[in-house]
Design an enzyme around this catalytic site. Structure first.
Site, PDB file in Angstrom:
ATOM      1  N   ARG A 287       0.850  -1.199   0.000  1.00  0.00           N
ATOM      2  CA  ARG A 287       0.000   0.000   0.000  1.00  0.00           C
ATOM      3  C   ARG A 287       0.877   1.237   0.000  1.00  0.00           C
ATOM      4  O   ARG A 287       1.386   1.653   1.034  1.00  0.00           O
ATOM      5  CB  ARG A 287      -0.907  -0.018   1.227  1.00  0.00           C
ATOM      6  CG  ARG A 287      -2.064  -1.006   1.094  1.00  0.00           C
ATOM      7  CD  ARG A 287      -2.736  -1.218   2.419  1.00  0.00           C
ATOM      8  NE  ARG A 287      -1.805  -1.848   3.353  1.00  0.00           N
ATOM      9  CZ  ARG A 287      -2.085  -2.134   4.614  1.00  0.00           C
ATOM     10  NH1 ARG A 287      -3.264  -1.836   5.115  1.00  0.00           N
ATOM     11  NH2 ARG A 287      -1.184  -2.712   5.390  1.00  0.00           N
TER      12      ARG A 287
ATOM     13  N   ASP B  61       2.006   5.119  -0.083  1.00  0.00           N
ATOM     14  CA  ASP B  61       1.485   6.347   0.515  1.00  0.00           C
ATOM     15  C   ASP B  61       1.250   7.428  -0.539  1.00  0.00           C
ATOM     16  O   ASP B  61       1.699   7.307  -1.683  1.00  0.00           O
ATOM     17  CB  ASP B  61       2.489   6.882   1.549  1.00  0.00           C
ATOM     18  CG  ASP B  61       2.426   6.108   2.855  1.00  0.00           C
ATOM     19  OD1 ASP B  61       1.338   5.610   3.198  1.00  0.00           O
ATOM     20  OD2 ASP B  61       3.472   5.992   3.526  1.00  0.00           O
TER      21      ASP B  61
ATOM     22  N   TYR C  38      12.000  -1.938  -4.143  1.00  0.00           N
ATOM     23  CA  TYR C  38      11.684  -0.510  -4.202  1.00  0.00           C
ATOM     24  C   TYR C  38      12.921   0.230  -4.693  1.00  0.00           C
ATOM     25  O   TYR C  38      14.046  -0.182  -4.412  1.00  0.00           O
ATOM     26  CB  TYR C  38      11.334   0.034  -2.812  1.00  0.00           C
ATOM     27  CG  TYR C  38       9.958  -0.328  -2.303  1.00  0.00           C
ATOM     28  CD1 TYR C  38       8.883   0.530  -2.483  1.00  0.00           C
ATOM     29  CD2 TYR C  38       9.733  -1.526  -1.619  1.00  0.00           C
ATOM     30  CE1 TYR C  38       7.615   0.217  -2.008  1.00  0.00           C
ATOM     31  CE2 TYR C  38       8.463  -1.854  -1.140  1.00  0.00           C
ATOM     32  CZ  TYR C  38       7.411  -0.978  -1.335  1.00  0.00           C
ATOM     33  OH  TYR C  38       6.169  -1.286  -0.870  1.00  0.00           O
TER      34      TYR C  38
ATOM     35  N   ARG D 202      11.810   5.340   3.278  1.00  0.00           N
ATOM     36  CA  ARG D 202      11.960   6.801   3.303  1.00  0.00           C
ATOM     37  C   ARG D 202      12.736   7.248   4.545  1.00  0.00           C
ATOM     38  O   ARG D 202      13.523   8.202   4.482  1.00  0.00           O
ATOM     39  CB  ARG D 202      10.592   7.466   3.220  1.00  0.00           C
ATOM     40  CG  ARG D 202       9.959   7.297   1.824  1.00  0.00           C
ATOM     41  CD  ARG D 202       8.479   7.633   1.804  1.00  0.00           C
ATOM     42  NE  ARG D 202       8.235   8.970   2.303  1.00  0.00           N
ATOM     43  CZ  ARG D 202       7.028   9.442   2.620  1.00  0.00           C
ATOM     44  NH1 ARG D 202       5.956   8.667   2.473  1.00  0.00           N
ATOM     45  NH2 ARG D 202       6.890  10.671   3.051  1.00  0.00           N
TER      46      ARG D 202
END
Lengths: 270, 270
Positions: free
Chosen positions: A59, A61, A119, A206
């Protein structure tokens, strides 16, 4: 039993999806605001007149992008996978695109069956702003040292408790995760940080990016990150890097999606 | 005489500029709508309280981008080139950025002193739309053959009358131009067509791209383009390819801008 058909007669379909997350309140349907999940469910409803529920691998952001998000849903009837892809792409706005569709086994689960997620985080590292990386990368205007970043990130590879790198008040009770690799390369002005692992905590990538960039700026010893890990305290890590630099690149399954019946062949004549 | 200072005491400054042209009605100030020239002149007025007039190397159309546009203007006072760049970048929206500023000789003219202009045209050549090339490239969803494109484009290299590739009712009376080279390469899904030449007619590159892609689709003999050239009739060439794929990449001068006093060194420590 045929892939995609369960005993109850439901067909499970997995979609491979890419999107520019700039204009979306993330993947998941919210009380208000446009979401990627909401847009695709709406497109499916327009195309095949069924309200389905999509379940995704990761999911993302608000503002986070995807090059290879995977989401599954069930349908009672059989549909042509090619017509599904082409039809959805014809309805969806141009910042979301369906890359492929697969008939998967009824026990396939986009989130729980995933064995590896990749990622990438992009940093535009140049003294001058660029109009062409707006919403696509984090701009850092002092020169970063790749060797420093690689050395510092290296301490995060392996299975460990990443509580210091998890958003506070996150739902995750178990904060142990495994990072398989972090590769850092530079292409012209863009630094590409590739993360591979089984799963990631909320904001984990992040916060890692924010932490290693902050440590470099503060001239801290790369090994100090071990203290941050050990503290298990979000207060000790760096800022959360902005979402615009983050891309969910791909999700892997076993057996791989490429072994399933699909709308398009992996190798198109291009 | 010092570069940048004329006998009349005017200092001539050249700016190197990049912009994403998506939201602009082209370079040149119009009666209505936001233009790149208008935004930069407005920023200069805010920064140094002078209304100047910018003269550029190549007036890009609505939606066309620039990686290295050059424009000059005159000021009565001396200014710090670094403060000028940094100040303008602080005022301008993020889709325009000043890359560098130079003190040039008083007879320097961004348009008439240019000895070579380089444009690139990007084609996203894949069966599937991509959210990440929206407004950045022309999407062609059938596979193009690079050898065909190279062979066809090869007939356009040299000095000749490009009237067939000039927008109708254009102001240019003399339609003879010289193309020094057209190089075509593919990087993953993106075909990059690089044009170098002394000057180009209005829409010339976009009409050339539209023509060679159309000829490929229609399976025409590459040599047929010679007939199109000879006809000197815009009716015989192809559609004008969309502006979003076109970038003014760089403009060269003799002596080169890099030999002038500049705000930033060519080689920053990045």
């Amino acid at each position: 039993m045929e892939p995609g058909t369960s005993e109850s007669g439901l067909n499970r379909i997995a979609l491979e999806i890419q999107y520019d997350g700039t204009c979306y309140n993330g993947w998941q349907i919210q009380n208000s605001g446009k979401t990627v999940q909401g847009e695709i469910e709406r497109a499916i409803k327009i195309l095949i007149r069924k309200q389905v529920r999509l379940i995704c691998a990761g999911r993302t952001d608000t503002g986070v992008h995807a090059l290879g998000q995977v989401a599954h849903f069930d349908l009672e009837e059989k549909v042509s996978l090619q017509k599904l892809c082409i039809g959805l792409n014809g309805i969806l706005e141009r910042d979301i695109s369906i890359k492929n569709a697969y008939n998967v086994l009824p026990d396939f689960h986009a989130r729980f069956s995933a064995v590896c997620r990749e990622y990438v985080y992009l940093i535009y590292n140049y003294y001058l702003k660029s109009p062409f990386v707006t919403n696509r990368a984090l701009w850092i205007n002092h020169p970063l040292d790749l060797d420093y970043l690689r050395k510092t990130a290296g301490y995060l590879v392996g299975e460990m408790d990443f509580k210091s790198f998890c958003k506070k008040n996150s739902a995750s009770e178990n904060t142990v995760r495994r990072i398989d690799s972090i590769e850092i390369e530079k292409y012209n002005e863009v630094i590409v940080i590739r993360f591979k692992g089984n799963a990631f905590l909320h904001n984990m990538i992040r916060i890692i990016v924010g932490t290693i960039c902050r440590m470099f700026k503060d001239k801290m010893d790369p090994a100090y990150i071990v203290e941050i890990i050990k503290s298990k305290d979000r207060e000790n890590s760096g800022d959360t890097a902005p979402p615009c630099g983050l891309y969910l690149r791909s999700v892997s399954y076993q057996p791989p999606l490429s072994s399933m019946e699909s709308a398009f062949l992996e190798k198109m004549p291009f």
